[in-house]
Enzyme design. Structure first.
Site, PDB file in Angstrom:
ATOM      1  N   GLU A  97       0.842  -1.199   0.000  1.00 29.56           N
ATOM      2  CA  GLU A  97       0.000   0.000   0.000  1.00 29.56           C
ATOM      3  C   GLU A  97       0.872   1.242   0.000  1.00 29.56           C
ATOM      4  O   GLU A  97       2.027   1.199   0.432  1.00 29.56           O
ATOM      5  CB  GLU A  97      -0.871   0.021   1.271  1.00 29.56           C
ATOM      6  CG  GLU A  97      -2.158  -0.719   1.161  1.00 29.56           C
ATOM      7  CD  GLU A  97      -3.249   0.119   0.512  1.00 29.56           C
ATOM      8  OE1 GLU A  97      -2.940   1.050  -0.246  1.00 29.56           O
ATOM      9  OE2 GLU A  97      -4.415  -0.166   0.774  1.00 29.56           O
ATOM     10  N   ASP A  98       0.288   2.346  -0.444  1.00 27.28           N
ATOM     11  CA  ASP A  98       0.995   3.618  -0.369  1.00 27.28           C
ATOM     12  C   ASP A  98       0.841   4.250   1.008  1.00 27.28           C
ATOM     13  O   ASP A  98       1.795   4.714   1.600  1.00 27.28           O
ATOM     14  CB  ASP A  98       0.526   4.578  -1.463  1.00 27.28           C
ATOM     15  CG  ASP A  98      -0.991   4.771  -1.496  1.00 27.28           C
ATOM     16  OD1 ASP A  98      -1.724   4.112  -0.728  1.00 27.28           O
ATOM     17  OD2 ASP A  98      -1.451   5.584  -2.310  1.00 27.28           O
ATOM     18  N   ASP A 101      -4.642   5.072   6.153  1.00 25.41           N
ATOM     19  CA  ASP A 101      -5.310   6.223   6.754  1.00 25.41           C
ATOM     20  C   ASP A 101      -6.312   5.705   7.793  1.00 25.41           C
ATOM     21  O   ASP A 101      -5.924   5.321   8.886  1.00 25.41           O
ATOM     22  CB  ASP A 101      -5.982   7.018   5.630  1.00 25.41           C
ATOM     23  CG  ASP A 101      -6.261   8.457   5.998  1.00 25.41           C
ATOM     24  OD1 ASP A 101      -6.604   8.713   7.156  1.00 25.41           O
ATOM     25  OD2 ASP A 101      -6.154   9.322   5.122  1.00 25.41           O
ATOM     26  N   PHE A 150      -1.916  16.390   4.510  1.00 29.09           N
ATOM     27  CA  PHE A 150      -2.272  15.961   3.161  1.00 29.09           C
ATOM     28  C   PHE A 150      -0.990  15.822   2.356  1.00 29.09           C
ATOM     29  O   PHE A 150      -0.322  16.807   2.067  1.00 29.09           O
ATOM     30  CB  PHE A 150      -3.231  16.966   2.505  1.00 29.09           C
ATOM     31  CG  PHE A 150      -3.796  16.444   1.226  1.00 29.09           C
ATOM     32  CD1 PHE A 150      -4.803  15.493   1.232  1.00 29.09           C
ATOM     33  CD2 PHE A 150      -3.302  16.870   0.002  1.00 29.09           C
ATOM     34  CE1 PHE A 150      -5.318  14.980   0.052  1.00 29.09           C
ATOM     35  CE2 PHE A 150      -3.805  16.372  -1.187  1.00 29.09           C
ATOM     36  CZ  PHE A 150      -4.820  15.428  -1.155  1.00 29.09           C
ATOM     37  N   ARG A 163       1.773  12.228  -8.499  1.00 29.02           N
ATOM     38  CA  ARG A 163       2.146  10.834  -8.254  1.00 29.02           C
ATOM     39  C   ARG A 163       3.607  10.576  -8.621  1.00 29.02           C
ATOM     40  O   ARG A 163       4.258   9.715  -8.054  1.00 29.02           O
ATOM     41  CB  ARG A 163       1.273   9.876  -9.066  1.00 29.02           C
ATOM     42  CG  ARG A 163      -0.159   9.766  -8.601  1.00 29.02           C
ATOM     43  CD  ARG A 163      -0.871   8.642  -9.354  1.00 29.02           C
ATOM     44  NE  ARG A 163      -2.308   8.697  -9.195  1.00 29.02           N
ATOM     45  CZ  ARG A 163      -2.984   8.174  -8.182  1.00 29.02           C
ATOM     46  NH1 ARG A 163      -2.333   7.585  -7.205  1.00 29.02           N
ATOM     47  NH2 ARG A 163      -4.296   8.256  -8.135  1.00 29.02           N
TER      48      ARG A 163
END
Length: 176
Positions: A97-98, A101, A150, A163
């Site tokens: 996963e990046d 959250d 963010f 990205r």
């Protein structure tokens, strides 16, 4: 609104940390073949860079999922937009996963993949944002724990932009 991106984690720091994770993955999977499963789109950069550091047989697979509901909260269901190409039964699987959250979608995805009976299943994330966690998910490899900001870069986006940055940065919005 104009966006400005401030570096949070440099490309050098990311590379060094992924090298450390790769060594741990090789130990934990005993150098056996591993199937890296990427959750599209954000996890692609992390998966590819991690794969390049692994000194063991590697295959790659991809999933695209969404947790649907009212648009802002997970309904507790996963909608599979793109499923794995191959069965993972009996395989060593590392879900990449990046960012983690809330943990809702990852928790559901973890359950779904474990039901497919892999030999060994572990989770790797580049970024962990524990302040936003709603669902606890056991994560085996964490690149960096970050505050609730963010972030973009290294696969993460804002409106499909950023990205391709080779670092993780915080987005600041400024009046023009």
């Amino acid at each position: 609104m104009k966006e400005r991106v401030e570096v949070m984690i440099s490309s050098e720091e990311i590379s060094k940390r992924l090298e450390e994770i790769a060594k741990q993955v090789q130990e934990d999977f005993h150098g056996e073949q591993i199937e890296l499963v990427c959750v599209l789109k954000g996890g692609v950069v992390t998966m590819v860079e991690l794969a390049k550091k692994l000194r063991m047989p590697v295959t790659m697979n991809f999933m695209d999922v969404s947790s649907y509901g009212d648009g802002t909260e997970s309904s507790g269901h996963i909608k599979i937009l793109r499923d794995l190409d191959e069965d993972i039964t009996g395989k060593n699987v590392l879900l990449v996963e990046d960012i983690i959250d809330s943990g809702r979608t990852l928790g559901l995805l973890r359950t779904l993949l474990i039901q497919r009976n892999p030999k060994l299943f572990k989770i790797c994330t580049l970024l962990d944002k524990p302040d936003r966690r709603v669902t606890q998910v056991p994560v085996d490899y964490v690149g960096f724990t970050i505050p609730d900001a963010f972030v973009v870069g290294y696969g993460l986006d804002y409106a499909q932009k950023y990205r391709n940055l080779d670092y993780v940065g915080v987005v600041h919005f400024e009046e023009e």
